[in-house]
Design an enzyme around this catalytic site. Sequence first.
Site, mmCIF file in Angstrom:
data_model
loop_
_atom_site.group_PDB
_atom_site.id
_atom_site.type_symbol
_atom_site.label_atom_id
_atom_site.label_comp_id
_atom_site.label_asym_id
_atom_site.label_seq_id
_atom_site.Cartn_x
_atom_site.Cartn_y
_atom_site.Cartn_z
ATOM 1 N N GLU A 71 35.175 39.642 91.834
ATOM 2 C CA GLU A 71 34.394 38.618 92.329
ATOM 3 C C GLU A 71 33.654 39.129 93.781
ATOM 4 O O GLU A 71 34.408 39.375 94.629
ATOM 5 C CB GLU A 71 34.884 37.362 92.518
ATOM 6 N N LYS A 94 33.339 31.568 87.957
ATOM 7 C CA LYS A 94 33.846 30.521 87.526
ATOM 8 C C LYS A 94 33.692 30.358 85.821
ATOM 9 O O LYS A 94 32.466 30.347 85.586
ATOM 10 C CB LYS A 94 33.316 29.192 87.976
#
Length: 599
Positions: free
Chosen positions: A192, A208
């Site tokens: 990420e 997410k």
Amino acid sequence: MPSLTALIDFANPHTADGAPRLRHAFGTPSRILQAKQLTEVAGVLLAAEAAARAGAWCVGYVRYEAAPAFDAALAVHPATGPLAWFAVYPQTLPWPQAPVPAPASPTVQWQPSLERSQFDAALAKLDAAIAAGEFYQVNYTSQRSGQWVDDAQTSTASAGLALFHALQQAQPGGYAAYLNTGLEQVLSVSPELFFDWRDGELLTRPMKGTAPRGATPQDDAAQAEMLRNSPKERAENVMIVDLLRNDVSRIAEPFSVQVPQLFHTQALPSVWQMTSDVTARTRAGCTLADVFAALFPCGSITGAPKVQAMQAIRALEPEARGVYCGAVGVLQPGGTATFNVPIRTLTLQSHSGNQQGQAQQVRYGIGSGITSGSEPAAEWAEWQHKQAFVQRATTRFELLETLGLVDGQLMQRSLHLARMQAAATHFGFTWPGVALEQALDHIAQAHATGAWRVRLLLGLQGQVTAQAFELPPSPSTVLLQLAKQPLEEAHSEFVRFKTTHRPHYDAFTPTEPGVFDTLLWNTQHEITECTRGNIALLLRGQWVTPPLRCGLLPGVGRAQALADGRLVEAVVAVRELPEVSALAFVNSMRGWLPARLAP
């Protein structure tokens, strides 16, 4: 080469996969910048930025517990180390040409993790608070610790580098960093991006939304499509995108905040992840400290609204997160700053050795976003999928195939080698095709008569071992027992691929006399397989076997029976077993063995 104190292996966030990566090694730093108090954090960030703008490289981290330095309302536990730490380097070193060799026994003795009952209780509290309107989403996490014991007496630094290399093999790509601060080693293989800030342009890419990888290419594509279109996962993603848009707007030029990409799916070894992009042009005079003040911690690992979510995290999680969920990154000469969100991140601390060698304390965290649509069973399964990279990196195993050898002929040899090659590709093992063929030729020639069980092993670097054992005659009928509990690891890569790592199967080894094997089922109460072979069931007049998506090994004997039309795939629930009129144990070595289920 000088001792390595840092490695940076970052994707270029502005280009497609396959573009050159930011890949550098670093030796002895010219100085260290660190903040031990909240009041010192901004100063460290400003000093690191100044050093980079003056031509230096700066590599370091900001701990999650540094959050109150930017907003006193952000609740955290007391920190257990420097709140911010950066090493300043006048130059880079070449990336190590050869991978750091793994120690002789790179295994971690993990302590018990969070109990399922504790997990369910925490989610129940969060669900009640969400229903009461206290917040929309909370990223709930748990820390796990263990001891990595190295029988080879490897130095602490070498142990950390070896483990980092193993983690990169288990979780390739992304934004990987190794830091040795002297007090601890940070081993981050995060997929990420927190933010990339260069020439006044800011890019954030919150991650997410999660789905497990599929057992077949078709199932895998279906999982990705399901993730892209899941109302729950899309809502979870949008909540954080909205939070990031708000955070970014605090330092953005008016009307410059954009969302150029929503709901992009990214394939990782054990999961699909969903990301979105939020971009902006930062205001004149904006500093690195200002960027952190606006964005930190990243909303993807807090929840929304951030203040209320972090209060819930502080109340539910019993200890500090540390570097996990903070930020790890690099400032390049000129000032370009790129930071990851250190998920998929381990910390390693050494303490006194024991009689078996040097012992290092290892910690990592796993979590997920909890919303009103979250189901405890699904979230628990997501945690298991996410932590698969740790299990792979800290487990010593070989790839395994077991073949029948009858009068010098190896049964279904090509199918076994094809399955082993697929496993080698998945795990990143060197594939020594010729050596494998030669080993099988040799063992077949040496056992030209009789029935034998051949155990073929492949090591990480392409080492081949083949052994033959006498194969007793197969029984006419075998007795199976039904597992008393589900195999929670049914969707693990160590089930989908055949290896020597089998504790999940060994736990179901029959102990009753006369029982041949155990019939397993998954957490959805679906029949899967036996511990040593696949299962065939005669249900409503048709022979069926569970599909791979239920969580089982794609057996060679099973594949042959499907190709011959003797079997078709069908999901069979445990509750349907009374309707099954016949059973068969199936593998390539034993063939098709009639079976019956113990009462």
